[in-house]
Design an enzyme around this catalytic site. Structure first.
Site, mmCIF file in Angstrom:
data_model
loop_
_atom_site.group_PDB
_atom_site.id
_atom_site.type_symbol
_atom_site.label_atom_id
_atom_site.label_comp_id
_atom_site.label_asym_id
_atom_site.label_seq_id
_atom_site.Cartn_x
_atom_site.Cartn_y
_atom_site.Cartn_z
ATOM 1 N N LYS A 64 7.427 -12.960 1.504
ATOM 2 C CA LYS A 64 7.136 -13.616 0.216
ATOM 3 C C LYS A 64 8.312 -13.433 -0.733
ATOM 4 O O LYS A 64 8.689 -14.355 -1.464
ATOM 5 C CB LYS A 64 5.879 -13.003 -0.408
ATOM 6 C CG LYS A 64 4.617 -13.241 0.412
ATOM 7 C CD LYS A 64 3.480 -12.290 0.041
ATOM 8 C CE LYS A 64 2.414 -12.313 1.133
ATOM 9 N NZ LYS A 64 1.408 -11.233 1.004
ATOM 10 N N LYS A 74 5.817 4.064 4.775
ATOM 11 C CA LYS A 74 6.507 3.000 4.031
ATOM 12 C C LYS A 74 7.589 3.581 3.119
ATOM 13 O O LYS A 74 8.457 2.868 2.649
ATOM 14 C CB LYS A 74 5.492 2.196 3.214
ATOM 15 C CG LYS A 74 4.499 1.408 4.075
ATOM 16 C CD LYS A 74 3.503 0.642 3.210
ATOM 17 C CE LYS A 74 2.361 0.031 3.986
ATOM 18 N NZ LYS A 74 2.696 -1.269 4.605
ATOM 19 N N ARG A 88 0.836 -1.198 0.000
ATOM 20 C CA ARG A 88 0.000 0.000 0.000
ATOM 21 C C ARG A 88 0.871 1.249 0.000
ATOM 22 O O ARG A 88 1.972 1.247 0.559
ATOM 23 C CB ARG A 88 -0.892 -0.001 1.248
ATOM 24 C CG ARG A 88 -2.050 -0.962 1.145
ATOM 25 C CD ARG A 88 -3.041 -0.554 0.095
ATOM 26 N NE ARG A 88 -3.794 0.607 0.518
ATOM 27 C CZ ARG A 88 -5.129 0.651 0.573
ATOM 28 N NH1 ARG A 88 -5.850 -0.388 0.211
ATOM 29 N NH2 ARG A 88 -5.742 1.738 0.975
HETATM 30 N N1 GPQ Z 1 -1.992 -3.552 8.427
HETATM 31 CL CL1 GPQ Z 1 -3.665 -1.587 11.354
HETATM 32 C C1 GPQ Z 1 -2.918 -3.427 7.409
HETATM 33 O O1 GPQ Z 1 -2.737 -3.970 6.325
HETATM 34 N N2 GPQ Z 1 -4.049 -2.702 7.619
HETATM 35 C C2 GPQ Z 1 -4.317 -2.111 8.813
HETATM 36 O O2 GPQ Z 1 -5.369 -1.470 8.967
HETATM 37 C C3 GPQ Z 1 -3.361 -2.277 9.847
HETATM 38 C C4 GPQ Z 1 -2.220 -2.976 9.636
HETATM 39 C C5 GPQ Z 1 -0.788 -4.367 8.169
HETATM 40 C C6 GPQ Z 1 0.509 -3.802 8.729
HETATM 41 O O3 GPQ Z 1 0.686 -2.487 8.255
HETATM 42 C C7 GPQ Z 1 1.653 -4.706 8.264
HETATM 43 O O4 GPQ Z 1 2.868 -4.275 8.829
HETATM 44 C C8 GPQ Z 1 1.377 -6.148 8.683
HETATM 45 O O5 GPQ Z 1 2.311 -7.010 8.093
HETATM 46 C C9 GPQ Z 1 -0.016 -6.585 8.253
HETATM 47 O O6 GPQ Z 1 -1.004 -5.669 8.701
HETATM 48 C C10 GPQ Z 1 -0.375 -7.960 8.784
HETATM 49 O O7 GPQ Z 1 -0.119 -8.050 10.142
#
Ligand code: GPQ
Length: 804
Positions: free
Chosen positions: A656, A550, A545
């Site tokens: 991955k 990031k 995303r």
């Molecule tokens: N993550 Cl809080 C999301 O994809 N959506 C969200 O709303 C929140 C977290 C992600 C996070 O940013 C990543 O670092 C993690 O690898 C992922 O969740 C799975 O735990």
């Protein structure tokens, strides 16, 4: 007659396919459309999985085991056809049957639509976990929302993201079973009298389920998705008769809107009433179903927590804590203490963030209006909880304020993460560093109060989805080396590849696989973007995303630096790269979309100038999703994991990519830390501030401008941003110089130097291949199978139930 591993003769598959074409689609081979054939094929595969599911269900019924119920607002399942073909062992029969009928399997796979019922990592993790639960023979059901529209489809116009609706079930979804006779009423609004809630609005939750097969086992579990339906009487016939067609369906639309769209919002809080309605809708339906299933084999409440464990995937389903209390108190007549004991023994909560702005809170006024009884119960939970706090920290109002489920300032809000921690038996972060930082910062006062409640369960990914399905070439090569396919269920066995590192023929084959995968990717990139990538150039990928933390911006800044170096003729030490981006931004996230526009503008510069494109070509592949990941990851040589340390909870594309033999360039953030520990520091390109240094720099009063002033190449890069595209992107440069929330300038020089090292390493292709093989060989830990085993041991205490 050939018999494959599922014991189904090839011609039987063909017969079944033609029968489904006739009986289910009502058509003939001659007049069938491609869609008819696809649906008949899917149904034929599904039928076989149903046979397995029936056996799994019978085993579960007989043994009455403890179930894991996974509650998640998001699931990114990916295409079902390739997975179900592989898991059912029907791939060869299907191929033979289609061949005999003169049909192209690839064309049919194109018609399989991936259900995009999630935003990003959190949703994909949920799908990997369900896959692993079935593979590990753990009795489980996933609950979610069957959104009519999944995550938007992304295209670019003039470099800017354009969002279009994803009507994923337009032609119907052959993988699901609807159960309209199993609707559950869900209440909203209304009033509470003597602790009894009379809702004003009732919406019906209608379930449908899809099968979740395990790999290399007979177990098939379920995912149950709910959609909102209006009650039968909702259509206003008299209005319709008056020609007021819109008003005639008003009530229907209002109810059914609840499951209309996935909120395309990722890790920032969005204060929308409809979203809270979705959450309540999901948890009410799920809990009713859980209780119904419990009662199939059990009576009373004494054994509930022995048989039921509910994992809450972030805070979106946390209202389940209040809802189960309501059911136990108001419908079942239990007293408070007993009900609370049951609730506290039922739920476990996974937190997926460290960003304070991503911790969900809801205005008390809104919860009071929408869910008045739940609000009362939350107050009561808080009342009891604060008494406990008072005992632990007598006379410390600061503690009460800090820990309270209710935030007082600037507006009264319900803190969902606090409710989750208070109401759950276990809380976990998703990587070692994340769990540590949760304990030390975000949830610190809770960790001090209840240290034993806190756990770490490092995320994992499905080796089936991201090796077997995504990368058949590498899977084939690995299997030929390891002697069988079993490593796909026992990923630690990849360590046997270490021995192959010294085999030059194996290294050649490994390189050949990468090259073939890059060729596939180049073909795709050309078709969708027009950019011609060189399959021999390093595939340098950043797929995730778009979010400021990031730091896609840092990635683009490196490309701009290369532009200047090439133009100055400083090409010594440069290696040709394909810089690949994939990812969506929340539609309302202006700053992220601005970075996307910059990336596309820089891509136009490098791709349009032969002097530059000799070294860098750049493709921003639109509409990144699970299928896109399956194409990009196998081709990748370099994995960009460059978030500011302390911001990424875990990351999963990092896993991955390493598994597929990409080398990581990354910060000490999220699961990067564990990846580096395992693959070895010499096989990982580390740069940048660590989490502690980042905090210290901010506390010391970070002045980005001084970094700009001190580094002429950085200056050149930022000045370029300010003038590209007629200066429309100047805001990015201004923001970097004046604020730079994510310390991009502070990490710039370290990143550039590290990228120079990467280029240098790439020049020795054979040494690179060794590192690539070692990355894969040492990534066994990052299997989601290990993740669910960790949950099973630490949190769920679920024994596996293989079929009897
Ligand atoms: N993550 Cl809080 C999301 O994809 N959506 C969200 O709303 C929140 C977290 C992600 C996070 O940013 C990543 O670092 C993690 O690898 C992922 O969740 C799975 O735990």
């Amino acid at each position: 007659m050939t018999v494959a591993n599922d014991g189904v003769p090839a011609d039987e598959f063909e017969t079944d396919l033609l029968r489904n074409l006739a009986h289910q689609r009502g058509t003939t081979r001659q007049s069938a459309s491609a869609q008819d054939i696809y649906q008949a094929l899917a149904l034929t595969v599904r039928d076989r999985l149903v046979d397995r599911y029936v056996k799994t269900a019978a085993t579960y019924y007989e043994t009455n085991p403890r179930f894991v119920y996974y509650l998640s607002a998001e699931y990114m399942l990916g295409k079902q056809l390739p997975q179900n073909l592989l898991y059912s062992g029907l791939q060869n029969q299907a191929r033979d049957a289609l061949e005999k009928l003169g049909l192209d399997p690839a064309e049919l796979e194109d018609l399989d639509v991936e259900p995009g019922l999630g935003n990003g990592g959190l949703g994909r993790l949920a799908a990997c976990i369900l896959d692993a639960l079935a593979t590990e023979d753990i009795p489980a059901v996933g609950y979610g929302i069957r959104y009519d529209l999944g995550i938007f489809k992304q295209t670019f116009e003039d470099g800017a993201q354009v969002e279009r609706p994803d009507d994923w079930t337009f032609y119907g979804n052959p993988w699901e079973f609807a159960a309209p006779d199993d609707q559950q009423p869900v209440g909203f609004y209304g009033k509470v009298e003597d602790g009894k809630w009379t809702p004003d609005e009732i919406v019906l939750g209608e379930p449908s389920h899809m099968l979740v097969p395990g790999y290399g086992t007979q177990t098939v579990n379920l995912i149950r998705l709910w959609r909102a339906r209006a009650s039968r009487a909702s259509f206003d016939l008299s209005r319709f008769g008056e020609g007021r067609y819109g008003e005639a369906v008003d009530a229907i639309v209002r109810s059914e809107n609840i499951s209309k769209v996935l909120y395309p919002d990722d890790s920032t809080e969005l204060g929308r009433e409809l979203r809270l309605k979705q959450q309540h809708f999901l948890v009410t339906c799920a809990l009713r179903d859980i209780v119904r299933r419990y009662r199939l084999r059990n009576t009373g409440w004494d054994t509930f927590t022995e048989k039921v464990t509910v994992q809450l995937n972030d805070t979106h389903p946390v209202m389940a804590i209040a809802e189960l209390m309501r059911v136990l108190l108001d419908e079942e007549g239990l007293d408070w203490d007993r009900a609370w004991l049951i609730v506290r023994g039922t739920f476990a909560y996974t937190c997926h963030t460290l960003l304070p702005e991503a911790l969900e809170t809801w205005p008390v006024a809104l919860v009071e209006r929408l869910l008045p009884r739940h609000m009362e119960i939350i107050y009561l939970i808080n009342f009891h909880f604060l008494q406990e706090v008072e005992q632990a920290y007598p006379g410390d109002p600061g503690k009460l304020r800090e820990l309270s489920i209710i935030q007082e300032e600037p507006e009264r809000r319900v803190r969902m993460a606090h409710l989750a921690v208070v109401g759950a038996k276990a809380v976990n972060g998703v990587a070692e560093l994340h769990s540590k930082l949760l304990r030390e910062t975000t949830l610190r006062p809770f960790a001090e109060l209840w240290p034993e409640r806190f756990h770490n369960v490092t995320n994992g990914v499905s080796p089936r989805r991201f090796m077997l399905i995504a990368n058949p070439r590498l899977t084939g090569l690995i299997s030929s080396r390891l002697g069988d396919h079993d490593w796909l269920r026992d990923l630690d066995r990849l360590s046997d590849l270490e021995r192959a590192v010294d085999d030059s023929a194996f290294r050649d084959q490994w390189r050949e696989v990468k090259r073939a995968n890059r060729r596939d990717l180049a073909r795709y990139a050309r078709a969708v973007t027009g950019v011609a990538l060189d399959p021999d150039a390093m595939a340098d990928v950043m797929i995730k995303r778009f979010h400021e933390y990031k730091r896609q911006l840092l990635r683009v800044m490196h490309v701009i630096t290369l532009i200047h170096r090439i133009r100055r003729g400083e090409t010594a030490g440069l290696v040709p790269r394909s810089v690949i981006f994939g990812g969506k931004a929340a539609p309302g996230y202006y700053a992220a979309k601005r970075i996307m526009r910059l990336a596309n503008a820089v891509a136009d510069v490098v791709n349009g100038d032969p002097q530059l494109s000799a070294y860098v070509r750049m493709a921003f592949l639109p509409n990144y999703n699970v299928s896109g990941a399956e194409l990009i990851i196998p081709a990748a040589d370099l994995s960009e994991q460059i978030s500011l340390a302390g911001k990424e909870a875990s990351g999963t594309s990092n896993m991955k990519l390493a598994l597929n033999g990409a080398l990581t360039i990354g910060t000490l953030d999220g699961a990067n830390v564990e990846i580096r520990d395992r693959v070895g520091a010499g096989n990982f390109f580390l740069f940048g501030l660590d989490a502690g240094q980042a905090v210290a720099l901010k506390q010391a009063g970070y002045r980005p401008r001084s970094w700009y002033e001190a580094d002429w190449e950085l200056r050149e890069t930022i000045d370029f941003i300010a003038t590209i595209d007629d200066g429309a992107l100047r805001e990015i440069a201004d923001d970097l110089l004046n604020r730079d929330e994510y310390l991009t300038l502070a990490d710039y020089r370290a990143y550039i130097e590290c990228q120079d090292e990467v280029a240098h390493a790439w020049e020795d292709r054979d040494a690179w291949t060794r590192m690539s093989i070692l990355n894969a060989a040492r990534s066994g830990f990052f299997s989601a199978d290990r993740t669910v085993r960790d949950y099973g041991r630490e949190i769920w205490h679920t024994p596996a139930v293989p079929e009897v």
